[in-house]
Design an enzyme around this catalytic site. Structure first.
Site, PDB file in Angstrom:
ATOM      1  N   CYS A  96       0.776  -1.307   0.283  1.00 17.58           N
ATOM      2  CA  CYS A  96      -0.005   0.045  -0.198  1.00 17.58           C
ATOM      3  C   CYS A  96       0.716   1.189   0.092  1.00 17.58           C
ATOM      4  CB  CYS A  96      -0.981  -0.119   1.276  1.00 17.58           C
ATOM      5  SG  CYS A  96      -2.372   0.927   0.904  1.00 17.58           S
ATOM      6  N   HIS A 134      -3.802  -4.792   0.702  1.00 18.39           N
ATOM      7  CA  HIS A 134      -3.159  -4.093   1.923  1.00 18.39           C
ATOM      8  C   HIS A 134      -3.134  -5.181   3.102  1.00 18.39           C
ATOM      9  CE1 HIS A 134      -6.987  -2.015   3.093  1.00 18.39           C
ATOM     10  NE2 HIS A 134      -7.033  -3.083   3.676  1.00 18.39           N
TER      11      HIS A 134
END
Lengths: 450, 246
Positions: B94, B194
């Site tokens: 991320c 993520h």
């Protein structure tokens, strides 16, 4: 004109209940807001004594229920969205269907600025901000920024009640008016020395440098200061000392105020409920109820559904503890740690929109706390497998973990051998499903009728 | 054998329960009798480039990511470059993924990145790209699926020198339009999947452990299979959540 629209929306509410399509806790409000987007402004203005609004990541429903109990004990019957439907339509539904002189509304964090602008509340309680449903709310800091903006706009007309122990919340006090009050915990014995890893607010909101924590109570709630710019935790106007946690049975504490101290005997467990109680007592004081009266009313309080409620099913007692984000879950786990083991546990992890589609948070909660303290564990819900996986990696014995995705079936499995006590930890929509099941089995009454 | 993991900025870059990845790697090493050592390297700190089987960097809030970006370039770029040149495994997730590239542009604001991979990220005008993702990758030589969740405002574009981690089957990926997700370069992986993506993809965790150990102990290293019933079930459910769009 508003009257015709109100009548139409009320009729929809009756219809939706009569046809059994949902609890009717949101539909009438949705219809009304379609007919008149300014309905909350208009109906809110008709409350003679104004409104009190509560927002927080954790504890909204419980704190609102506490405040409602305090008001009721004082002979005041507020218009209150008690079913926990806390977006605009939930507020609108309560305004439609109930009559009273004052409003008491819990409001979703993201919807708060809009609802506050429309209601122009007399009092706003802001209790905490934790990491929660990042897919829906976004970053905690961004939410805090939006609240600061709202507080600035309402500074002249609204009294704020703020949690001194949450630096994200206390910071809002730099933008509110003179009638701002703070509450907090002042008991060194109850503190943990280290911040939990998922803590927010590691940096000072004023200068951006790291905050220094002398002690922390729940997540990032504690006693902090900024060595760089000198920011300090505000001195609370109302605080709890001499805290004694009694596991699931509740807690005792002394509530210190400017006018004296009171012994609180709260039948709800955990430090998080102590924060809820402090918030309710401080807010009640802001709207004219002396702390002594509030303390007495809270001592008689029963649990709100799903917030530490206990239900009997045959030979078993089911204690229901909602979990929905790391901070809240950690407090539940800390409470369970005080119970005699091995514990029988039932989890229900759903990933519906109201739960947050992203279930990453289970990896931020400290399930490790209970490893070695658990017996039979059943995991259910749409993401049952990942729940069980999290527990396995927290060191819970894999042979004790059973995955039964279906909530109905999983309950049967966990209750099969008639365990004396079962601790049920559902996420939000799983809690609603559980409620439906229990209502069908007649073991409990429907929450919106209470 | 010892698997030494260096976690970069665990105090700032941890927004989506990134520690789930570390818990997962740790247990899967220990259950196989492989020693596991975790070291953290935070703001202002430097590290020795030798002695790490793997580097990890997760995602952070905007403010934290900005703080970290400057520090990363100033105090860690060289060491990270040396690690990668020496075959150390790296997983960047991320926000950490975005920082691998040349820059992160948001309006008139530009944050410089590590410049380790040919990619750049631009804050889009549209809504954040949020939701469950499934991608297909041939990372370990065969076609495998990765399941996860994405939540990003930045859109990442790979340059001609960069190879994507995989092809988007469901979800948005790097930018929501070119059908690619993540980046790979040698033993470096960057991805928008993520937080705890390894628990949803045990095969990837094992791939990282094995690659890291091979780099340190030679090609003969082979991981013992584990009892992965729950891991497989969690992977399947996460894939189904992305693909059915439920």
């Amino acid at each position: 004109m508003i009257r015709t629209k109100v009548a139409a929306a009320r009729w929809i509410g009756r219809l939706s209940r009569a046809t059994g399509r949902g609890g009717g806790t949101t539909l009438p409000g949705r219809v009304l807001l379609k007919l008149d987007p300014d309905a909350i402004d208009k109906l809110g203005a008709s409350l003679r004594n104004g409104s009190t609004v509560i927002s927080a990541t954790n504890g909204k429903t419980t704190t609102a229920a506490m405040l409602a109990a305090i008001l009721r004990a004082a002979g005041r019957e507020p218009v209150h969205n008690r079913a926990g439907s806390n977006m605009t339509w939930g507020v609108a539904t309560a305004l439609l269907e109930q009559r009273g002189d004052e409003g008491l509304f819990e409001v979703d964090e993201a919807w708060l600025p809009e609802v506050a602008e429309r209601l122009r509340p007399k009092t706003i309680l802001l209790a905490n901000l934790f990491r929660d449903q990042l897919d829906r709310y976004g970053e905690t800091e961004a939410l805090a920024d939006a609240w600061v903006e709202m507080a600035g706009a309402l500074a002249d007309s609204t009294s704020f009640v703020l949690n001194a122990d949450d630096p994200l919340i206390a910071d809002i006090g730099r933008h509110t008016g003179p009638s701002t009050t703070y509450f907090g915990i002042d008991d060194d014995g109850r503190a943990v020395t280290e911040l939990q890893h998922a803590s927010e607010a590691k940096q000072c909101r004023v200068c951006g440098e790291p905050l220094l924590y002398e002690r922390a109570f729940v997540g990032h709630l504690g006693h902090y200061s900024c060595p760089a710019c000198g920011l300090a935790r505000p001195e609370p106007d109302l605080s709890a000392t001499e805290v004694k946690l009694l596991g699931m049975d509740g807690l005792k504490a002394t509530i210190e105020t400017a006018t004296g101290s009171h012994s609180l005997d709260l039948p709800l467990p955990g430090l998080y409920n102590l924060y809820n109680a402090l918030a309710a007592i401080a807010t009640a004081q802001a709207i004219g109820i002396p702390p002594g009266d509030s303390v007495a009313a809270l001592s008689r309080m029963k649990a709100v559904f799903g917030r530490a409620e206990r239900i009997r099913i045959g030979p078993s007692e089911l204690s229901i503890l909602l979990i929905k984000n790391p901070a809240g879950a950690n407090e539940v786990l800390r409470t369970l740690e005080l119970e005699e083991g091995p514990l029988t546990l039932w989890f229900a992890l759903n990933d519906n929109i109201a739960d947050g589609r992203d279930i990453s948070w289970v990896w931020d909660a400290d399930f490790e706390l209970l490893s070695g303290h658990v017996g039979n564990v059943v995991c259910s819900g749409t993401r049952a497998a990942e729940m069980a996986l999290r527990l396995k990696y927290a060191g819970w014995p894999e042979q004790d973990l059973t995955v039964v995705r279906d909530i109905d079936r999983s309950l049967e499995v966990v209750l099969e051998d008639g365990p004396e006590r079962v601790f049920a930890l559902p996420t939000y929509t799983a809690l609603l499903e559980l409620r439906e099941l229990l209502a069908d089995q007649d073991s409990a009454t429907r929450y919106w009728q209470s | 054998m010892k698997f030494r993991l260096l976690s970069l900025y665990p105090d700032q870059m941890n927004i989506y329960a990134d520690r789930g990845n570390i818990i997962f790697l740790r247990n899967r090493c220990l259950w196989r009798g492989i020693e596991f050592e975790l070291t953290a390297c935070g703001l202002g700190e430097r590290f020795e480039p030798s002695g790490h089987e793997m580097l990890y960097i997760g995602g952070g809030q905007d403010r934290d990511q900005r703080t970290v970006a400057g520090d990363l370039v100033e105090t860690k770029r060289e060491a990270i470059g040396e690690c990668l040149a020496g075959g150390t495994v790296m997983l960047a997730v991320c926000g950490g993924y975005q920082l691998l590239g040349e820059s992160y542009e948001s309006g008139s604001d530009q944050i410089g990145g590590l410049g380790l991979v040919d990619l750049k990220t631009v804050r889009g005008d549209g809504p954040r790209l949020i939701g469950p993702v499934a991608i297909e990758t041939d990372l370990d030589g065969s076609r495998r699926m990765l399941a996860g969740f994405e939540n990003h405002g930045g859109l990442t574009w790979l340059g001609p020198q960069a190879e994507p981690l995989g092809r988007v089957i469901a979800g948005h990926g790097n930018n929501g339009s070119d059908g690619f997700e993540g980046v790979r370069s040698g033993n470096l992986i960057g991805t928008y999947l993520h937080g705890p993506l390894l628990p949803k993809n045990a095969w990837l965790a094992d791939h990282l452990i094995e690659t890291g150990l091979k780099n340190a102990y030679g090609e003969d290293v082979e991981l013992r299979p584990l009892e992965d019933g729950l891991e497989t079930a969690a992977h399947r459910v996460a894939l189904a959540a992305a693909i059915s769009g439920r």
